[in-house]
Structures are given as C-alpha cells and as structure tokens.
Design a protein around this motif. Structure first.
Motif, PDB file in Angstrom:
ATOM      1  N   THR A  80       2.312   1.583  -3.649  1.00 55.71           N
ATOM      2  CA  THR A  80       1.371   1.815  -4.752  1.00 55.71           C
ATOM      3  C   THR A  80       0.380   2.935  -4.499  1.00 55.71           C
ATOM      4  O   THR A  80      -0.265   3.414  -5.439  1.00 55.71           O
ATOM      5  CB  THR A  80       0.565   0.537  -5.033  1.00 55.71           C
ATOM      6  OG1 THR A  80      -0.224   0.222  -3.879  1.00 55.71           O
ATOM      7  CG2 THR A  80       1.490  -0.632  -5.365  1.00 55.71           C
ATOM      8  N   ARG A  89      -2.306   2.401  -2.935  1.00 57.64           N
ATOM      9  CA  ARG A  89      -3.589   1.716  -2.898  1.00 57.64           C
ATOM     10  C   ARG A  89      -3.972   1.395  -1.448  1.00 57.64           C
ATOM     11  O   ARG A  89      -3.135   1.420  -0.544  1.00 57.64           O
ATOM     12  CB  ARG A  89      -3.501   0.414  -3.699  1.00 57.64           C
ATOM     13  CG  ARG A  89      -3.078   0.614  -5.149  1.00 57.64           C
ATOM     14  CD  ARG A  89      -4.225   0.554  -6.081  1.00 57.64           C
ATOM     15  NE  ARG A  89      -4.924  -0.727  -5.981  1.00 57.64           N
ATOM     16  CZ  ARG A  89      -6.150  -0.928  -6.460  1.00 57.64           C
ATOM     17  NH1 ARG A  89      -6.806   0.061  -7.035  1.00 57.64           N
ATOM     18  NH2 ARG A  89      -6.713  -2.120  -6.363  1.00 57.64           N
ATOM     19  N   PRO A 148       0.810  -1.224   0.000  1.00 54.00           N
ATOM     20  CA  PRO A 148       0.000   0.000   0.000  1.00 54.00           C
ATOM     21  C   PRO A 148       0.842   1.273   0.000  1.00 54.00           C
ATOM     22  O   PRO A 148       0.461   2.276  -0.626  1.00 54.00           O
ATOM     23  CB  PRO A 148      -0.830  -0.125   1.289  1.00 54.00           C
ATOM     24  CG  PRO A 148      -0.945  -1.595   1.503  1.00 54.00           C
ATOM     25  CD  PRO A 148       0.382  -2.153   1.072  1.00 54.00           C
ATOM     26  N   ARG A 167      -2.401  -7.569  -8.934  1.00 55.99           N
ATOM     27  CA  ARG A 167      -3.468  -6.572  -9.095  1.00 55.99           C
ATOM     28  C   ARG A 167      -3.073  -5.225  -8.506  1.00 55.99           C
ATOM     29  O   ARG A 167      -3.277  -4.171  -9.130  1.00 55.99           O
ATOM     30  CB  ARG A 167      -4.738  -7.078  -8.411  1.00 55.99           C
ATOM     31  CG  ARG A 167      -5.934  -6.134  -8.533  1.00 55.99           C
ATOM     32  CD  ARG A 167      -7.022  -6.514  -7.553  1.00 55.99           C
ATOM     33  NE  ARG A 167      -6.601  -6.276  -6.166  1.00 55.99           N
ATOM     34  CZ  ARG A 167      -7.327  -6.625  -5.105  1.00 55.99           C
ATOM     35  NH1 ARG A 167      -8.471  -7.282  -5.276  1.00 55.99           N
ATOM     36  NH2 ARG A 167      -6.896  -6.365  -3.878  1.00 55.99           N
ATOM     37  N   GLU A 168      -2.487  -5.238  -7.308  1.00 53.51           N
ATOM     38  CA  GLU A 168      -2.116  -3.985  -6.648  1.00 53.51           C
ATOM     39  C   GLU A 168      -1.002  -3.261  -7.393  1.00 53.51           C
ATOM     40  O   GLU A 168      -1.034  -2.040  -7.550  1.00 53.51           O
ATOM     41  CB  GLU A 168      -1.692  -4.265  -5.204  1.00 53.51           C
ATOM     42  CG  GLU A 168      -2.799  -4.844  -4.330  1.00 53.51           C
ATOM     43  CD  GLU A 168      -4.010  -3.941  -4.281  1.00 53.51           C
ATOM     44  OE1 GLU A 168      -3.864  -2.784  -3.818  1.00 53.51           O
ATOM     45  OE2 GLU A 168      -5.094  -4.365  -4.728  1.00 53.51           O
ATOM     46  N   GLY A 226      -1.621   0.207  -9.268  1.00 57.38           N
ATOM     47  CA  GLY A 226      -0.842   1.336  -8.782  1.00 57.38           C
ATOM     48  C   GLY A 226       0.272   1.754  -9.713  1.00 57.38           C
ATOM     49  O   GLY A 226       0.999   2.705  -9.421  1.00 57.38           O
TER      50      GLY A 226
END
Length: 402
Positions: A85, A87, A82, A137-138, A142
């Motif tokens: 990215t 996210r 997190p 996906r992340e 991102g």
C-alpha cells in the motif's frame, strides 16, 4: 514525523520485538506452537487436562488453526501490507497491544471452563476483528484493491472461528464441525492465493541469478485462475458435505490441477537452495491433501480422514508458514537469503511431524508411538525456530542499535 517504513522503525526506541509486525507474531506463533504441542502430547494420553471447556481434540485443533496460524498470518500481513500500500507500518506499543489481544485469546480458550462461552468467544475474537479492521483501513487508504481478496479470506477465517465457538458452546464435537472445515479451507485458499504469487516470484528471482534455464510461468495466468476456482468449489463442497461422492470428485480434480500448477514453477531447478526448494515442497502438500481427502471419500480406509486432513494442517500449513517465517525473518533483518544447517533441520523436523501423523492413519496399530513421534518432531521444528531465529527477532541489527 517518520515518512518511510525505515524511518518509522528507526524512530522506535523501545523493545526490538515491537519494531516490526513480523517480530512479535512470528516469535509468539513459534513458541505457542511448541508449547501447545508439549501440552497436547500428555493430554492425548490422558496424563494432563486443561481447565478448558473445549474437549482436548477441539482445543488442539482450535489452537493450531486459530492460535498459531492466526499469529503467522498477522505477522506476514503486517509486514507485507506496507509494501503493498505504501503506507507506514504499525510499530511500537500499538503493535504490542495487538499482540496482547492475540495472547489473551490463547489464555481465554485454555481456561474457558471457568468462563461463559460468550466471554471466551469475545476475548478470542477481539484479535482477528481488530486486525481485520486495521487491514481494511490500510488497504482502503492505500487504494490497494488488488489485495481485497486477502482481506476477504481473513474475514472468512474469522467467521469460521465464530462458528467453531458456537459449535463448541452447543456441546458439539467442534474438531469435526463446519467451523473447523471452513477455517482450514480458508487457510488452504490463503496458501493457494498468496503462495501462488510468492513461490513462482521468489523462484524466478533466484533462478535469474543462477543463469539460463527454464523459469517459472508468471503467476496468475488463466490456468492458475481456473485451478483456484476449482479448489474454491471443492473446498466449499467439503465444508458443506465432507463425505459426498461429488465432493470427493471435486477434490481429486482440484488436486490434479494444482499438481499441474506447481509443475509450472521450475521447482526441480532449486535444489541447491533449500530456502527456495521448501516453498515448492510446502505447496505440494496442498494438492496432496486434496487428492488424499478425495480418495478417502470415494474409497475409505486408506489414510483415514484425519490423516488425510493433516496433509493440509501439518504439511501445507505447517511447512509453508515455517518457510515464510524463515525467509521473511532473514530478509527483514538484513541476512543473506540462504538456509543454514539449523534452518534445514527445522524443515526436516516439520516434514517428519507431518508424515508421522499421516502414517498413524495408515497403520493405526502403531498410532500411539507415531503420534508421539509427530508431536516431538513438531516441538523440535517450532522450538528450533524460536531458538535459531529468536536472536534475530528479539534483537535489532547493530546499525539500528547505534
């Protein structure tokens, strides 16, 4: 809808352990490391057997590498990604479901004697596959292309687990197979890549507050990249042919280059803070392992292959993961980034575990009690982490509980 990481965590009103990625996986990894070793010590002496299709040594190697390390990597990346990215983090019941997948793998391997090899492999591999897809996906969402290398190493790590299961199903001694070496090599490269970023960065941040003096060379300079390439080549050669003379020479070269890399990070100036010093000590086990394995290949009879290999497994991986777990837990629960007496004792215990295991290769006539000492020290280290840091991982800060 929660718009920031802090808001996402505050919005969660369930069990504290599911409030952020490091909580379930760091706690679960520590408990499993201690429990698996508590089972392994009587297994080693023939006093206990598990209903596993794996031979005892292969079960031990698999559960340390893919069980323990897999959980620590998940906890670290679910917390770091997190930040990388921008996210939102995975929290709550989706995080809990991921932890259950990891736990199911541990149970399936332990009772695999009553299951088909395919079923065991599918259950065990569900966690790393789902976790890798989440990270993909992340990173893609991102647009964090810089860290695709970490995802690549994770993919190799998962592939090595597939190979380990296949070798075990064929009746081979998987603890000395290609899958184990590939997985260990991926773990060592993770330390070299990620540790090569965080060790000099954390050291610089701490030293700048201490005042003037020599600072670490910034990470990922040309020499760092050459050292990483040399290590990658040596590890690939080791996976393919662990006893060839060329492999020994490549490991010695890589080990020497990473000694030089570590020397550029000003570790000698960090002795006042064990939380920083331990990062340098943990990284030192990486070149020590490469040098010991290289020497053992070229001049057999020193530490023994297993003893040299444990400089990586118990030393580099064991100590570096504990260093990361203690620091991340303190930082993400709002505590001061300083090692107390309990934390220092945990570090000392894991180093005793690693050195005792290596010493068993040097003095095989004393191997029985040295193995026992190593196992007890390992249990003390990870059991100690679960006790000392469990209260931080299983409870939210007072401000969050209001």
């Amino acid at each position: 809808m929660a718009a920031t990481t802090a808001e996402r965590m505050r919005a969660w009103t369930g069990p504290a352990i599911l409030a952020y990625g490091f909580r379930p996986f760091f706690f679960g990894a520590a408990v499993w490391a201690a429990l698996a070793m508590a089972l392994w010590v009587p297994m080693l002496t023939g006093q206990l057997s598990l209903p596993s299709a794996f031979d005892p040594v292969s079960w031990h190697a698999h559960e340390f590498l893919y069980g323990y390390l897999g959980a620590v990597v998940a906890g670290f990346l679910l917390t770091a990604v997190p930040n990388w990215t921008g996210r939102l983090p995975i929290v709550g019941w989706p995080l809990g479901a991921l932890a259950v997948l990891w736990l199911a793998g541990r149970v399936a391997v332990a009772v695999s004697g009553g299951l088909s090899p395919l079923v065991v492999a599918v259950i065990d591999l569900a966690f790393p596959v789902v976790f890798a897809l989440i990270l993909l996906r992340e990173i893609v969402a991102g647009r964090n292309w810089r860290n695709l290398i970490v995802l690549g190493l994770l993919a190799v790590f998962a592939l090595s687990n597939v190979l380990f299961h296949w070798e075990a199903a064929q009746g081979g001694y998987a603890a000395q197979g290609h899958g184990l070496r590939l997985g260990l090599g991926a773990g060592v490269m993770m330390i070299a890549v990620v540790g090569g970023r965080v060790v000099p960065s954390f050291t610089r941040n701490w030293l700048v507050r201490r005042g003037p003096g020599r600072l670490p060379v910034p990470p990922m300079q040309r020499f760092d990249k050459l050292a990483l390439l040399a290590l990658l080549a040596a590890l690939l050669a080791w996976v393919a042919d662990p006893v060839h003379a060329a492999t020994g020479g490549m490991l010695l070269l890589a080990g020497g280059m990473h000694v030089g890399r570590l020397a550029r990070w000003s570790g000698e100036r960090t002795l006042a803070e064990p939380l920083v010093t331990v990062l340098h000590v943990a990284y030192a086990f990486l070149p020590l392992g490469a040098l010991a394995l290289g020497a053992e290949i070229l001049m057999p009879g020193g530490l023994g292959m297993a003893g040299a290999q444990h400089l990586w497994m118990a030393g580099a991986i064991g100590l570096m993961t504990l260093a990361v777990m203690t620091r991340a837990t303190l930082g993400h629960t709002g505590r001061a980034l300083s090692a107390g007496g309990g934390t220092v004792a945990i570090y000392g215990a894991i180093m005793l575990a690693a050195l005792s295991r290596v010493a068993a290769g040097v003095w095989p006539e004393h191997a029985a009690w040295l193995h026992g000492l190593s196992g007890l020290a390992w249990i003390a280290a990870f059991g100690g982490f679960a006790v000392v840091y469990g209260r931080l991982l299983l409870r939210l800060p007072a401000a969050k509980r209001v």
